[in-house]
Design an enzyme around this catalytic site. Sequence first.
Site, PDB file in Angstrom:
ATOM      1  N   ARG A  68       0.853  -1.187   0.000  1.00 17.40           N
ATOM      2  CA  ARG A  68       0.000   0.000   0.000  1.00 17.40           C
ATOM      3  C   ARG A  68       0.891   1.240   0.000  1.00 17.40           C
ATOM      4  NH1 ARG A  68      -1.739   1.083   4.255  1.00 17.40           N
ATOM      5  NH2 ARG A  68      -1.090  -0.630   5.598  1.00 17.40           N
ATOM      6  N   TYR A 207      -1.604  -3.624  -6.852  1.00 17.75           N
ATOM      7  CA  TYR A 207      -1.292  -4.432  -5.664  1.00 17.75           C
ATOM      8  C   TYR A 207      -2.306  -4.271  -4.532  1.00 17.75           C
ATOM      9  CZ  TYR A 207       1.761  -7.267  -2.793  1.00 17.75           C
ATOM     10  OH  TYR A 207       2.283  -8.303  -2.063  1.00 17.75           O
ATOM     11  N   GLY A 209      -4.181  -3.736  -1.259  1.00 17.60           N
ATOM     12  CA  GLY A 209      -5.090  -2.697  -0.773  1.00 17.60           C
ATOM     13  C   GLY A 209      -5.222  -1.503  -1.708  1.00 17.60           C
ATOM     14  N   LYS A 216      -9.513  -2.106   1.925  1.00 22.07           N
ATOM     15  CA  LYS A 216      -9.203  -0.914   2.708  1.00 22.07           C
ATOM     16  C   LYS A 216     -10.031   0.289   2.250  1.00 22.07           C
ATOM     17  CE  LYS A 216      -6.030  -3.234   4.833  1.00 22.07           C
ATOM     18  NZ  LYS A 216      -6.293  -3.709   6.195  1.00 22.07           N
ATOM     19  N   HIS A 236     -10.537  -1.783  11.785  1.00 22.88           N
ATOM     20  CA  HIS A 236      -9.418  -2.610  11.304  1.00 22.88           C
ATOM     21  C   HIS A 236      -9.164  -3.688  12.360  1.00 22.88           C
ATOM     22  CE1 HIS A 236      -4.941  -2.682   9.835  1.00 22.88           C
ATOM     23  NE2 HIS A 236      -5.686  -3.533   9.152  1.00 22.88           N
ATOM     24  N   SER A 258      -1.098  -2.948  10.546  1.00 20.24           N
ATOM     25  CA  SER A 258      -0.811  -3.953   9.525  1.00 20.24           C
ATOM     26  C   SER A 258       0.439  -4.766   9.879  1.00 20.24           C
ATOM     27  CB  SER A 258      -0.574  -3.263   8.187  1.00 20.24           C
ATOM     28  OG  SER A 258      -1.652  -2.398   7.915  1.00 20.24           O
ATOM     29  N   ALA A 259       0.347  -6.067   9.599  1.00 25.85           N
ATOM     30  CA  ALA A 259       1.482  -6.991   9.777  1.00 25.85           C
ATOM     31  C   ALA A 259       1.966  -7.070  11.230  1.00 25.85           C
ATOM     32  CB  ALA A 259       2.623  -6.633   8.821  1.00 25.85           C
ATOM     33  N   CYS A 260       1.027  -6.998  12.166  1.00 24.68           N
ATOM     34  CA  CYS A 260       1.365  -7.162  13.586  1.00 24.68           C
ATOM     35  C   CYS A 260       0.761  -8.449  14.137  1.00 24.68           C
ATOM     36  CB  CYS A 260       0.866  -5.986  14.407  1.00 24.68           C
ATOM     37  SG  CYS A 260       1.841  -4.500  14.184  1.00 24.68           S
ATOM     38  N   LYS A 262      -2.399 -10.053  13.206  1.00 30.95           N
ATOM     39  CA  LYS A 262      -3.860 -10.231  13.344  1.00 30.95           C
ATOM     40  C   LYS A 262      -4.283 -11.608  12.850  1.00 30.95           C
ATOM     41  CE  LYS A 262      -6.051  -6.681  11.468  1.00 30.95           C
ATOM     42  NZ  LYS A 262      -4.928  -5.875  10.951  1.00 30.95           N
ATOM     43  N   ASN A 264      -2.512 -14.318  12.716  1.00 31.85           N
ATOM     44  CA  ASN A 264      -2.058 -15.336  13.671  1.00 31.85           C
ATOM     45  C   ASN A 264      -2.975 -15.394  14.882  1.00 31.85           C
ATOM     46  OD1 ASN A 264       0.097 -15.879  12.016  1.00 31.85           O
ATOM     47  ND2 ASN A 264       1.578 -14.709  13.211  1.00 31.85           N
ATOM     48  N   ASP A 283      -9.115  -9.296   9.487  1.00 29.65           N
ATOM     49  CA  ASP A 283      -8.621  -7.955   9.142  1.00 29.65           C
ATOM     50  C   ASP A 283      -9.629  -6.834   9.377  1.00 29.65           C
ATOM     51  OD1 ASP A 283      -6.510  -6.307   8.160  1.00 29.65           O
ATOM     52  OD2 ASP A 283      -7.518  -6.168   6.228  1.00 29.65           O
ATOM     53  N   ARG A 375       2.195 -11.871  -0.196  1.00 27.03           N
ATOM     54  CA  ARG A 375       0.863 -12.163   0.350  1.00 27.03           C
ATOM     55  C   ARG A 375       0.293 -13.472  -0.160  1.00 27.03           C
ATOM     56  NH1 ARG A 375      -1.695  -8.146   3.763  1.00 27.03           N
ATOM     57  NH2 ARG A 375      -0.156  -6.492   3.915  1.00 27.03           N
ATOM     58  N   PHE A 501       2.149 -16.134  19.873  1.00 26.03           N
ATOM     59  CA  PHE A 501       1.419 -17.194  19.146  1.00 26.03           C
ATOM     60  C   PHE A 501       0.432 -17.907  20.084  1.00 26.03           C
ATOM     61  CE2 PHE A 501       5.464 -16.478  16.878  1.00 26.03           C
ATOM     62  CZ  PHE A 501       4.927 -15.983  15.706  1.00 26.03           C
ATOM     63  N   GLU A 503       0.604 -19.123  22.922  1.00 30.81           N
ATOM     64  CA  GLU A 503       0.638 -18.746  24.343  1.00 30.81           C
ATOM     65  C   GLU A 503      -0.237 -17.516  24.606  1.00 30.81           C
ATOM     66  OE1 GLU A 503       1.684 -20.902  26.122  1.00 30.81           O
ATOM     67  OE2 GLU A 503       3.609 -21.754  25.520  1.00 30.81           O
ATOM     68  N   ASN A 504      -0.565 -16.784  23.534  1.00 26.14           N
ATOM     69  CA  ASN A 504      -1.447 -15.629  23.728  1.00 26.14           C
ATOM     70  C   ASN A 504      -2.829 -16.047  24.232  1.00 26.14           C
ATOM     71  OD1 ASN A 504       0.623 -13.980  22.901  1.00 26.14           O
ATOM     72  ND2 ASN A 504      -0.077 -13.832  20.777  1.00 26.14           N
TER      73      ASN A 504
HETATM   74  C1  OXD Z   1      -2.956  -4.182   5.702  1.00 24.27           C
HETATM   75  C2  OXD Z   1      -3.592  -5.382   5.124  1.00 24.27           C
HETATM   76  O1  OXD Z   1      -2.033  -3.627   5.098  1.00 24.27           O
HETATM   77  O2  OXD Z   1      -4.446  -5.956   5.813  1.00 24.27           O
HETATM   78  O3  OXD Z   1      -3.375  -3.773   6.791  1.00 24.27           O
HETATM   79  O4  OXD Z   1      -3.299  -5.739   3.983  1.00 24.27           O
HETATM   80 MN    MN Z   2      -5.021  -4.848   7.530  1.00 30.21          MN
END
Ligand code: OXD
Ligand code: MN
Length: 593
Positions: A68, A207, A209, A216, A236, A258-260, A262, A264, A283, A375, A501, A503-504
């Site tokens: 994005r 690409y 989003g 998005k 989000h 993003s990419a934190c 979600k 998982n 998402d 992705r 992971f 353990e959360n």
């Molecule tokens: C983001 C996605 O970038 O979900 O947040 O693709």
């Molecule tokens: Mn996202």
Amino acid sequence: MGNAQLDKFIQDAKELCQPSRVHICDGSQEEYEALCKQMVASGTLTELNPKKRPNSFLARSTKEDVARIEGCTYICSEKQIDAGPTNNWCDPAEMRAKLLSLFKGSMRGRTMYVIPYSMGPLGSKIAHIGVEITDSPYVVVSMRIMTRMGKEVLDVLNNERFVPGLHSVGAPLQPGEKDVPWPCHPKEKYIVHFPEKREIWSFGSGYGGNALLGKKCFALRIASVMAREQGWMAEHMLILGITNPQGEKKYIAAAFPSACGKTNLAMLTPTLPGWKVETVGDDICWMKFGPDGRLYAINPEAGFFGVAPGTSMQSNPNALLTLKENSLFTNVGLTDDKDVWWEGLTSQPPSHLIDWLGQDWTPNSNEKAAHPNARFTAPAAQCPVIDRAWQDPRGVPISAIIFGGRRSSVVPLIYESFDWNHGVFVGASTSSETTAAASGEMGKLRHDPFAMLPFCGYNMGDYFAHWLKIGGMTTPDKLPKIYYVNWFRKGKNGEWLWPGFGENSRVLAWIFARTSNRAKGQKTPIGIIPAEGELNLEGMNLPPENLKELFSIDLKSWREEAEGLRKYFEIFGDRLPEKIKAELKGLEERLNA
Ligand code: OXD
Ligand code: MN
């Protein structure tokens, strides 16, 4: 067709973009297969080994079109103040003129595809309809995975209003000109939203989003505007169902930048015996009030568009099992037996593959085999832990909302807000170290309120006010409790303090107990943390010093945190709600008490 808005949208797009053909998508399997076949022939897709990964394909983008692009994303509200200080703004008339010149003839030599789609189960009162017009067959097949699309949507559309999105890769073909595998515009890229008109225009990128406009652009930026007008929420957030060993079930929504992680968390395999987590979405979450005064959520999407690198049978087996067939991969490596590979998939990399740029790659290569924002696109229905209610048109009742980000210091593993308004403040205070999901520097701490920084379609100060208003629309006992988590805290030697992971699930179990009034918690200046012994750590071998550090609340660092927030909030000027100012003051007072 029976929908005047649709007829006009198609006609205007055709006149402007001058495609060679128009194709109204019916969403059928035959259409999907024909488009995939066509893209294999044109070099856009590579078919993967059908014995290993049936009906699955790999796409490689160009080097410049990999994420994005927030710098080219605009909210063109009539007044600049309504886009707010966190969005790019341009005068709508000026932007429209610019777009009209860019889109003029932009689809020459290409097919213009019309994609009617529903965000959310067809016929759900929480769902809404969009129509994307695009010249990218890659977008069409992706939208077929990510949304409910085609004839069945037209059948329910009737004369209802829909959100139009016009997308062009911006690479018209001259007569006889050979196409490239990944057409896009080399320089000009615009992802534009007109919130008052509820329109999306996207030019130059193919690409994720930037191009799959249901995600998005509609489900967050335009939907957030609609939600504010209509008294609901477009967030989000992932949505998960969690069942305790006694068989009681609750639903939780969670917002992370993003990419934190979600995806998982949404598909987590609990390490706590007897607990079960099931996935509604990974998402985006749309929530409306149900007749009982609780918030009910749907996942407006029908697929997962997840970050591939780091996904493995260890980190997220359910995601990998989801990808076993009928999936699209973008910018990952291609193994010699025509399967996919990315960093982290296996501990031993293959001895040779073709990397995301189409070059030979070996473990000795200096480059990564997959782009960090590579992705997968896969149907949600294939997820082994998809929740029974994931398509329930009524949505699922939300008991808790979690915020979080990547913070290597300061922020404890979990805390609960004192009440809704404090929770809104906590959401507004979200910050995170940046990732590869958007172009730009990585690992830089930035404020990302509600994980909506790149996705809020209006003034973020007004968005805070909307959250506060939602809290007043029902009784406090009906509202979800609000939490903040941080899986990413590091110790003095730079090592993770918490394994994350599966353990959360221990953290989710405490939330479960709190929302059932079965855990007392312990008050701190920043919120409520688990009282001693309330976080179930059985069988985990967490060093006691890690536990201590995970929950340490360093007053000096928190005073700095509050100071940073005070400074940040200044950008919202008089759009910053008084209640948020009061919450910040309350935090400062508690920290100085
Ligand atoms: C983001 C996605 O970038 O979900 O947040 O693709
Ligand atoms: Mn996202």
